[in-house]
Design a protein around this motif. Structure first.
Motif, PDB file in Angstrom:
ATOM      1  N   LEU A 255      63.381   3.209  30.963  1.00  0.00           N
ATOM      2  CA  LEU A 255      63.126   4.678  31.151  1.00  0.00           C
ATOM      3  C   LEU A 255      63.823   5.698  30.282  1.00  0.00           C
ATOM      4  O   LEU A 255      63.078   6.514  29.757  1.00  0.00           O
ATOM      5  N   LEU A 256      65.214   5.420  30.098  1.00  0.00           N
ATOM      6  CA  LEU A 256      65.760   6.431  29.081  1.00  0.00           C
ATOM      7  C   LEU A 256      65.071   6.335  27.874  1.00  0.00           C
ATOM      8  O   LEU A 256      64.889   7.373  27.335  1.00  0.00           O
ATOM      9  N   THR A 257      65.007   5.176  27.234  1.00  0.00           N
ATOM     10  CA  THR A 257      64.451   5.053  25.867  1.00  0.00           C
ATOM     11  C   THR A 257      63.166   5.771  25.770  1.00  0.00           C
ATOM     12  O   THR A 257      62.552   6.362  25.108  1.00  0.00           O
ATOM     13  N   GLN A 258      62.113   5.604  26.793  1.00  0.00           N
ATOM     14  CA  GLN A 258      60.864   6.121  26.966  1.00  0.00           C
ATOM     15  C   GLN A 258      60.879   7.523  26.858  1.00  0.00           C
ATOM     16  O   GLN A 258      60.172   8.264  26.097  1.00  0.00           O
ATOM     17  N   VAL A 259      61.928   8.069  27.780  1.00  0.00           N
ATOM     18  CA  VAL A 259      61.885   9.600  27.727  1.00  0.00           C
ATOM     19  C   VAL A 259      62.404  10.105  26.545  1.00  0.00           C
ATOM     20  O   VAL A 259      61.964  11.179  26.006  1.00  0.00           O
TER      21      VAL A 259
ATOM     22  N   ILE B  94      54.499   9.639  30.567  1.00  0.00           N
ATOM     23  CA  ILE B  94      55.704   9.305  30.025  1.00  0.00           C
ATOM     24  C   ILE B  94      56.579   8.626  30.960  1.00  0.00           C
ATOM     25  O   ILE B  94      57.047   7.736  30.714  1.00  0.00           O
ATOM     26  N   LEU B  95      56.638   8.869  32.326  1.00  0.00           N
ATOM     27  CA  LEU B  95      57.326   8.249  33.243  1.00  0.00           C
ATOM     28  C   LEU B  95      56.744   7.083  33.796  1.00  0.00           C
ATOM     29  O   LEU B  95      57.455   6.152  34.293  1.00  0.00           O
ATOM     30  N   GLU B  96      55.401   6.863  33.632  1.00  0.00           N
ATOM     31  CA  GLU B  96      54.672   5.700  34.330  1.00  0.00           C
ATOM     32  C   GLU B  96      55.061   4.727  34.091  1.00  0.00           C
ATOM     33  O   GLU B  96      55.084   3.442  34.996  1.00  0.00           O
ATOM     34  N   PRO B  97      55.361   4.257  32.834  1.00  0.00           N
ATOM     35  CA  PRO B  97      55.582   2.540  32.519  1.00  0.00           C
ATOM     36  C   PRO B  97      56.859   2.205  33.405  1.00  0.00           C
ATOM     37  O   PRO B  97      56.840   1.173  34.098  1.00  0.00           O
ATOM     38  N   ALA B  98      58.061   3.230  33.788  1.00  0.00           N
ATOM     39  CA  ALA B  98      59.010   2.580  34.522  1.00  0.00           C
ATOM     40  C   ALA B  98      58.841   2.657  36.060  1.00  0.00           C
ATOM     41  O   ALA B  98      59.606   2.215  36.802  1.00  0.00           O
TER      42      ALA B  98
END
Ligand code: HEM
Length: 336
Positions: free
Chosen positions: A223-227, A107-111
């Motif tokens: 990141l916030l949106t991804q999470v 989940i965190l990887e793209p950022a």
């Protein structure tokens, strides 16, 4: 073949280690580092540290450290659940094991990709310029404070598309209390206390950001949106953001502060780096395309990280009995 033995411990050295240990204790964990170095020299790269209330096997050589860091994650688990960092970060990626850890990493990887930061480079240097514009020639500024101000503000811009602005003053004490809570300290022998009240403040601040983002009609790609998209539970989402906020900003604060400290001590290197920045960038801002020419600056930062690593002790917990450099480490042992 003889069965592997336990690693050697300080009892082998007696008074030779007791005296420096007693002298070190009033200085907290910082005072303990020279004692650990003495033990490493005398006992080797893997040894036992038995203090009242705190028992660990210390792994202090590159080969043994590599084995721990790259070994199977179910054998070298993240850390004891009662440690302050696990209490503070709850179910955050840093303190989670197994399949859940892998899921959170994804989940965190793209950022964490280089391209994520490259897209935000211009925004970053404008921000740093704005914050540094307040410094006046001839005035004295505490660089540890200034670097934390910069990294916290930059973190929120880059990962939350949010300017903490005046909220930064309210976050300051809670952030400091959280950082100090998880750092090495008397809890190593006395056991961990409850997280400080500031931790609850940080959590409610992050939860408010999460809830606002859930309602946004056109959320930014950050990141916030991804999470928020991947984690429906606000509490679990806040654990990841708190982990990233603390792990991300405090390490960079330390790295920048030590680099500036070393440059202050060594004016020859400061002048060399300044001249290189002037010659390489001219009047252009630093960009992914032109920073590769900053060879001396790169070396200075790497040397600062080598001399003063922002994270200088890591903890693991043996998930099963293992043999490390020929020594037997029973399941449940804390590995430092
Ligand atoms: C100079 C800068 C940095 C240093 C020296 C550093 C160092 C480290 C170290 C040593 C670990 C492993 C800890 C352990 O295994 O116990 C770690 C993990 C981690 N760091 Fe950093 N870090 C830095 C910057 C950052 C930044 C900027 C972020 C986020 C924006 C970040 C987020 C994380 C996270 C989430 C983990 C946990 C990874 C996992 O459990 O899979 N770090 N860092």
């Amino acid at each position: 073949m003889t069965a592997p033995e336990a690693p050697p411990g300080p009892e082998r050295l007696g008074l030779r280690v007791l005296r420096p240990l007693l002298r070190a204790l009033p200085h907290g964990f910082g005072g303990l580092l020279p004692v650990l170095e003495l033990l490493r020299q005398e006992l080797g790269e893997v040894f036992r540290l038995d203090l009242p209330g705190f028992r660990a096997v210390v792994v202090a050589g590159p080969e043994a450290i590599r084995q721990v860091l790259t070994g199977p994650p179910d054998v070298y688990r993240w850390r004891p659940e009662a440690d302050p960092v696990a209490r503070l970060m709850g179910r955050g990626v840093l303190v989670t094991d197994g399949a859940e850890h892998e899921r959170l990493r994804r989940i965190l990887e793209p950022a964490n990709r280089r391209s994520y930061l490259e897209d935000r480079c211009r925004e970053l240097w404008r921000l740093v310029d704005r914050l540094a514009d307040g410094w006046q020639s001839g005035c004295c500024r505490d660089m540890l404070v200034e670097m934390r101000r910069i990294t916290l503000t930059a973190f929120e811009h880059v990962y939350f598309s949010h300017d903490p602005g005046p909220e930064l003053a309210e976050l300051w004490e809670p952030v400091l209390s959280a950082v100090s809570y998880i750092g090495p300290g008397p809890w190593l022998v006395l056991g961990a206390a409850e997280p400080p009240p500031g931790a609850a403040h940080l959590r409610s601040y992050l939860t408010a950001l999460i809830r606002r983002r859930r309602q946004a009609s056109d959320p930014p790609d950050d990141l916030l949106t991804q999470v928020v998209r991947a984690v429906p539970d606000d509490g679990l989402a806040a654990d990841q953001l708190l982990t990233m906020l603390i792990a991300g900003h405090d390490t960079c604060t330390a790295a920048l502060s030590w680099t500036l400290y070393l440059l202050g001590l060594h004016p020859r290197w400061l002048n060399l780096v300044k001249a290189e920045v002037r010659e390489t960038l001219g009047r252009e801002p630093p960009e992914p395309g032109n920073i590769d020419g900053l060879v001396w600056l790169d070396r200075v930062v790497r040397e600062a990280l080598r001399l003063y690593p922002p994270i200088h002790v890591g903890m693991r917990l043996a998930g099963s009995t293992v043999t490390l450099q020929g020594y037997r480490i029973p399941a449940g042992t804390r590995i430092m």
